[in-house]
Every structure is written in C-alpha cells, then in structure tokens.
Design a protein around this motif. Structure first.
Motif, PDB file in Angstrom:
ATOM      1  N   ALA A  65      -8.399   2.871   5.539  1.00 30.55           N
ATOM      2  CA  ALA A  65      -7.259   2.355   4.789  1.00 30.55           C
ATOM      3  C   ALA A  65      -6.004   2.426   5.658  1.00 30.55           C
ATOM      4  O   ALA A  65      -5.720   3.455   6.257  1.00 30.55           O
ATOM      5  N   PRO A  66      -5.245   1.336   5.770  1.00 30.48           N
ATOM      6  CA  PRO A  66      -4.053   1.331   6.618  1.00 30.48           C
ATOM      7  C   PRO A  66      -2.858   1.962   5.907  1.00 30.48           C
ATOM      8  O   PRO A  66      -2.889   2.219   4.703  1.00 30.48           O
ATOM      9  N   ALA A  67      -1.809   2.204   6.684  1.00 27.25           N
ATOM     10  CA  ALA A  67      -0.533   2.652   6.139  1.00 27.25           C
ATOM     11  C   ALA A  67       0.495   1.569   6.425  1.00 27.25           C
ATOM     12  O   ALA A  67       0.328   0.758   7.340  1.00 27.25           O
ATOM     13  N   PHE A  68       1.567   1.567   5.630  1.00 30.36           N
ATOM     14  CA  PHE A  68       2.603   0.550   5.774  1.00 30.36           C
ATOM     15  C   PHE A  68       3.862   1.191   6.347  1.00 30.36           C
ATOM     16  O   PHE A  68       4.454   2.082   5.743  1.00 30.36           O
ATOM     17  N   PHE A  69       4.258   0.761   7.546  1.00 30.48           N
ATOM     18  CA  PHE A  69       5.437   1.269   8.245  1.00 30.48           C
ATOM     19  C   PHE A  69       6.553   0.261   8.038  1.00 30.48           C
ATOM     20  O   PHE A  69       6.486  -0.858   8.535  1.00 30.48           O
ATOM     21  N   ALA A  70       7.591   0.654   7.278  1.00 27.51           N
ATOM     22  CA  ALA A  70       8.531  -0.363   6.801  1.00 27.51           C
ATOM     23  C   ALA A  70       9.917   0.203   6.559  1.00 27.51           C
ATOM     24  O   ALA A  70      10.138   1.418   6.526  1.00 27.51           O
ATOM     25  N   ARG A  71      10.848  -0.739   6.391  1.00 28.84           N
ATOM     26  CA  ARG A  71      12.176  -0.383   5.909  1.00 28.84           C
ATOM     27  C   ARG A  71      12.041   0.060   4.450  1.00 28.84           C
ATOM     28  O   ARG A  71      11.211  -0.466   3.708  1.00 28.84           O
ATOM     29  N   PRO A  72      12.860   1.009   4.005  1.00 30.86           N
ATOM     30  CA  PRO A  72      12.763   1.463   2.603  1.00 30.86           C
ATOM     31  C   PRO A  72      12.902   0.333   1.600  1.00 30.86           C
ATOM     32  O   PRO A  72      12.224   0.321   0.579  1.00 30.86           O
ATOM     33  N   SER A  73      13.775  -0.624   1.868  1.00 27.23           N
ATOM     34  CA  SER A  73      13.954  -1.733   0.940  1.00 27.23           C
ATOM     35  C   SER A  73      12.697  -2.567   0.806  1.00 27.23           C
ATOM     36  O   SER A  73      12.361  -3.065  -0.259  1.00 27.23           O
ATOM     37  N   ALA A  75       9.587  -1.380   1.498  1.00 28.12           N
ATOM     38  CA  ALA A  75       8.528  -0.529   0.962  1.00 28.12           C
ATOM     39  C   ALA A  75       8.523  -0.540  -0.560  1.00 28.12           C
ATOM     40  O   ALA A  75       7.494  -0.310  -1.192  1.00 28.12           O
ATOM     41  N   CYS A  76       9.672  -0.809  -1.173  1.00 31.49           N
ATOM     42  CA  CYS A  76       9.732  -0.884  -2.633  1.00 31.49           C
ATOM     43  C   CYS A  76       9.089  -2.162  -3.151  1.00 31.49           C
ATOM     44  O   CYS A  76       8.745  -2.257  -4.323  1.00 31.49           O
ATOM     45  N   LYS A  77       8.957  -3.168  -2.294  1.00 34.12           N
ATOM     46  CA  LYS A  77       8.437  -4.465  -2.710  1.00 34.12           C
ATOM     47  C   LYS A  77       6.969  -4.659  -2.329  1.00 34.12           C
ATOM     48  O   LYS A  77       6.257  -5.415  -2.976  1.00 34.12           O
ATOM     49  N   GLY A 108     -11.419  -6.685   4.688  1.00 35.71           N
ATOM     50  CA  GLY A 108     -12.849  -6.525   4.881  1.00 35.71           C
ATOM     51  C   GLY A 108     -13.647  -6.829   3.639  1.00 35.71           C
ATOM     52  O   GLY A 108     -14.847  -7.082   3.706  1.00 35.71           O
ATOM     53  N   SER A 109     -12.994  -6.835   2.493  1.00 35.63           N
ATOM     54  CA  SER A 109     -13.659  -7.141   1.227  1.00 35.63           C
ATOM     55  C   SER A 109     -13.831  -8.638   0.999  1.00 35.63           C
ATOM     56  O   SER A 109     -14.412  -9.050  -0.006  1.00 35.63           O
ATOM     57  N   GLY A 110     -13.302  -9.469   1.943  1.00 34.85           N
ATOM     58  CA  GLY A 110     -13.406 -10.913   1.788  1.00 34.85           C
ATOM     59  C   GLY A 110     -12.263 -11.529   1.008  1.00 34.85           C
ATOM     60  O   GLY A 110     -12.388 -12.646   0.509  1.00 34.85           O
ATOM     61  N   HIS A 111     -11.138 -10.822   0.916  1.00 37.42           N
ATOM     62  CA  HIS A 111      -9.965 -11.336   0.223  1.00 37.42           C
ATOM     63  C   HIS A 111      -8.880 -11.718   1.235  1.00 37.42           C
ATOM     64  O   HIS A 111      -8.768 -11.116   2.302  1.00 37.42           O
ATOM     65  N   VAL A 112      -8.091 -12.701   0.882  1.00 36.59           N
ATOM     66  CA  VAL A 112      -6.897 -13.067   1.639  1.00 36.59           C
ATOM     67  C   VAL A 112      -5.694 -12.688   0.779  1.00 36.59           C
ATOM     68  O   VAL A 112      -5.609 -13.082  -0.383  1.00 36.59           O
ATOM     69  N   VAL A 113      -4.780 -11.900   1.354  1.00 42.21           N
ATOM     70  CA  VAL A 113      -3.667 -11.336   0.588  1.00 42.21           C
ATOM     71  C   VAL A 113      -2.348 -11.671   1.263  1.00 42.21           C
ATOM     72  O   VAL A 113      -2.221 -11.600   2.491  1.00 42.21           O
ATOM     73  N   ASN A 114      -1.373 -12.048   0.441  1.00 39.16           N
ATOM     74  CA  ASN A 114       0.007 -12.174   0.894  1.00 39.16           C
ATOM     75  C   ASN A 114       0.785 -11.011   0.268  1.00 39.16           C
ATOM     76  O   ASN A 114       1.161 -11.072  -0.899  1.00 39.16           O
ATOM     77  N   PRO A 115       1.028  -9.923   1.026  1.00 38.84           N
ATOM     78  CA  PRO A 115       1.696  -8.757   0.428  1.00 38.84           C
ATOM     79  C   PRO A 115       3.101  -9.063  -0.067  1.00 38.84           C
ATOM     80  O   PRO A 115       3.570  -8.436  -1.015  1.00 38.84           O
ATOM     81  N   ALA A 116       3.794 -10.016   0.570  1.00 40.63           N
ATOM     82  CA  ALA A 116       5.169 -10.316   0.181  1.00 40.63           C
ATOM     83  C   ALA A 116       5.233 -10.934  -1.215  1.00 40.63           C
ATOM     84  O   ALA A 116       6.145 -10.643  -1.991  1.00 40.63           O
TER      85      ALA A 116
END
Length: 376
Positions: A65-73, A75-77, A108-116
């Motif tokens: 499982a990955p981690a998300f390295f982000a600006r706090p603003s 990371a809330c989204k 890896g589950s076969g899904h395409v995701v747009n996190p934004a």
C-alpha cells in the motif's frame, strides 16, 4: 450583450485574446464554447501553469500500500488510502499502484482511479490470448497512457511477457528474436470501452532472443514506464527499453547505458521532464546516484550522463550540519493518519519544504521515513 448571439468569428476573436489559463477556463462555460476553443483557438497546453499537489510513494521493495506525500491542503482532498476509492474483496486487502500517468492511477486490482476527482472505473476482463503465443503472459506488463492536453480518454496496454517457466515450442524457439515483429499488444480504450489487438512493427534491430529474456532476473517490483509525446517508454525484462509510438503503431528497441547492465530492476527508474526521458540509477553498494538523459534529437538516440552523485559525501555533510529542526509544509499521509474520523491531519510529523528543497533534505527525509516504517 447575449454572448450566445455573437457571430462565430467574433467569439473566436474575443477568446483568442485571452491568456492561456483564462482560455482553458472558458472551455467550461458551455459545450459550444468548448467546441469553439478546441476547433478554432490555439490553446497552448505547455503554457498553462502546473503545480505539484502531491505524489504517491512506495516505502517497500515489494508491492504494498502506498503513502501520499502532499501539501496539507491537498491531503485534505485526496485520500492516501486507495481503498477509499475502490472496494476490495477482503477488508484486510490493500490496493497497490501498478502504473500511473498524468494524474491517473492504474491499480493492481484492475481499476483506473483519478484521485483528484475521486472517480474510478473497473477494466473489463482481458481479451483471449493471441494465436501463436501460447505460454506468453499478458497479465503482468500493464501500463496506462493519458494526456489530458490531447484527449480526455485514456488507454491501457497489455504487453507480452516471457515467464521463467516458458517452454519453447512451435514458432517460439530459443533463438527467436524478442520482442517479435509484429508485436501483438492488447489495448483498452476508455473511448470505446473495449479491448482490441494492435500490431506494432519493429523499426531497427531487435533487442535479444526469447531465451535471453526467459533467463533474465524477475523484477522485485513493477517495472517503470513513462509516457511522453504520444510515445510509451517501457523498461522491459531483459534490460532494454521499448519505445512504443502509439500514433504510428511501431516500436524501437533502445539499449540501456552499459554501466547499468546486471543491476536489479528496483535500482533503475525511468522519468521524464519537459525535455524528454531520463533514467536514474541508484547503486546501493557504491552509494552513488547517476542520471542519464535520452537524447533523441537530430535523428539519433543516445544516453547522455547528466549527473553522478556520491551519496556518501552527502551523508557525511548532512550528519555534520543537520541541526535536527523540522521545517516545511509537506506531510506524509498513510494508513496511520488517513482516517477522516480523527480530524485534521497532524502537519508536524513528516514535513518537507518544497520551496527550499535540495538533494540532501529529500534523500534523508525519505530515509528517515523508511527507518520509522521498519520500526513500526
């Protein structure tokens, strides 16, 4: 004035005077304006302002499982825990990132995701095996290509893969050149919602034989690929680069720099910049980082060494000058702090100032994270 009553030429004249960002925003007004901008106005996507909101990072040498390295603003989204976007078969299952391209994640589950946008789609079942390629796998090498400045649609490519237990037979013998020509690639298009077989023709010399590929070391993690100017560059098993031109359905084989021969896949990383494709090599035993640029100008293809850095010297300098203070405004969002019920994310645990970054801080920031993860 009612803008809907403007003559087409007058509307084009007005929109053409807008700055690139305003012109891009005008496409959202209505379907008619979007069609006008796309057909009559020159929207320079390369002039649009870009900002990095965050990156998904892997803190393990195996799929995890990955981690998300982000600006706090940001990371809330965007949820760092990808299970927020898709459903897993069992609660304890994790979702790993197999590939990514310009903001879209191929899981890896076969899904395409747009996190934004928090939108996701599930790929349909893979098509049947092409005739004449029995024993070749089409479920390992999977890559996504997406360029929102060219099209709102994405494609997923399944490349042929030679497993270690492959048995030579029929037209696939030990001396058979690999990749073959034509090379059959399974392509899924979000435009049509279907898989199709596409044949890519080799331009130039083949890479190796199928026997060489079969005996090559298996990668510890997924291999790397980058998409640049309608071309997909893939680091293939057998230590060569496959350059797939998706507009002309042809491919070339590019040999890696000689000094990288024999390295494990997890030490070689493909990347891209505004100028083209680069290759980074991290030699753990020599504590050295090297970066090559793939020069494809003037009808030639060659690797140019751009940087070679001794990480031992950085380590010594860092230990003598680091005062232990944490500064910056980026955070690491993982399973431990990705629970929305816990309230605001703590911003002082892992932070990094993106406006004052340098190789020292970035390198030791992630080393600090790895040590903490291993202890937990």
């Amino acid at each position: 004035m009612d803008m809907d009553r403007l003559p087409q030429d007058a509307l084009v004249a007005i929109l053409s005077r807008l700055a690139p960002r305003s012109l891009a925003a005008s496409r959202c007004v209505c379907k008619e304006w979007r069609a006008t901008v796309d057909a009559r106005c020159k929207l320079r996507a390369d002039l649009l302002p870009l900002s990095l909101g965050g990156i998904f990072v892997s803190l393990s040498h195996v799929p995890a499982a990955p981690a998300f390295f982000a600006r706090p603003s940001m990371a809330c989204k965007i949820a760092g825990k990808l299970e927020r976007y898709v459903e897993t078969e069992y609660p304890a299952d994790f979702v790993s990132i197999k590939n990514s391209c310009n903001g879209l994640l191929l899981l890896g589950s076969g899904h395409v995701v747009n996190p934004a946008t928090r939108q996701w789609a599930c790929l349909p079942p893979s098509p049947p095996m092409p005739n004449g390629l029995e024993g070749i796998c089409y479920d390992s090498d999977m890559y996504i290509v997406f360029d929102p400045t060219v099209s709102p649609y994405y494609e997923v490519l399944l490349l042929p893969y030679v497993p270690r237990d492959f048995h030579f037979k029929n037209n696939l013998l030990e001396e058979t050149a690999w990749p073959p020509s034509p090379c059959i690639i399974q392509v899924f298009s979000s435009r049509t919602g279907r898989w199709e077989q596409r044949s890519f023709i080799l331009e130039g010399e083949p890479a190796v034989t199928i026997a060489n590929v079969k005996s090559s070391s298996e990668p510890h993690t997924y291999r790397h690929a980058v998409y640049w100017r309608e071309t997909l560059y893939v680091h293939c098993k057998g230590d060569f680069l496959m350059r797939l031109n998706l507009s002309d359905d042809n491919y070339q084989v590019i040999k890696l720099p000689t000094v990288t021969a024999g390295d494990q896949y997890d030490q070689l990383y493909l990347g891209k910049s505004k100028n083209g494709v680069s290759l980074a090599r991290v030699n753990i035993y020599q504590c050295r980082l090297q970066i090559w640029f793939l020069n494809e100008f003037d009808h030639k293809t060659e690797w140019v060494l751009k940087n070679s850095m001794n990480l031992k010297a950085l380590s010594k300098h860092y230990s003598q000058n680091y005062d232990g203070r944490a500064t910056g405004n980026w955070i690491l969002q993982d399973d431990n702090n990705d629970d929305e019920s816990k309230g605001p994310i703590e911003e002082t645990s892992f932070d990094w100032n993106s406006d004052d970054d340098n190789a020292l801080n970035i390198f030791f920031f992630f080393r600090k994270i790895r040590n903490i993860v291993r202890q937990s």
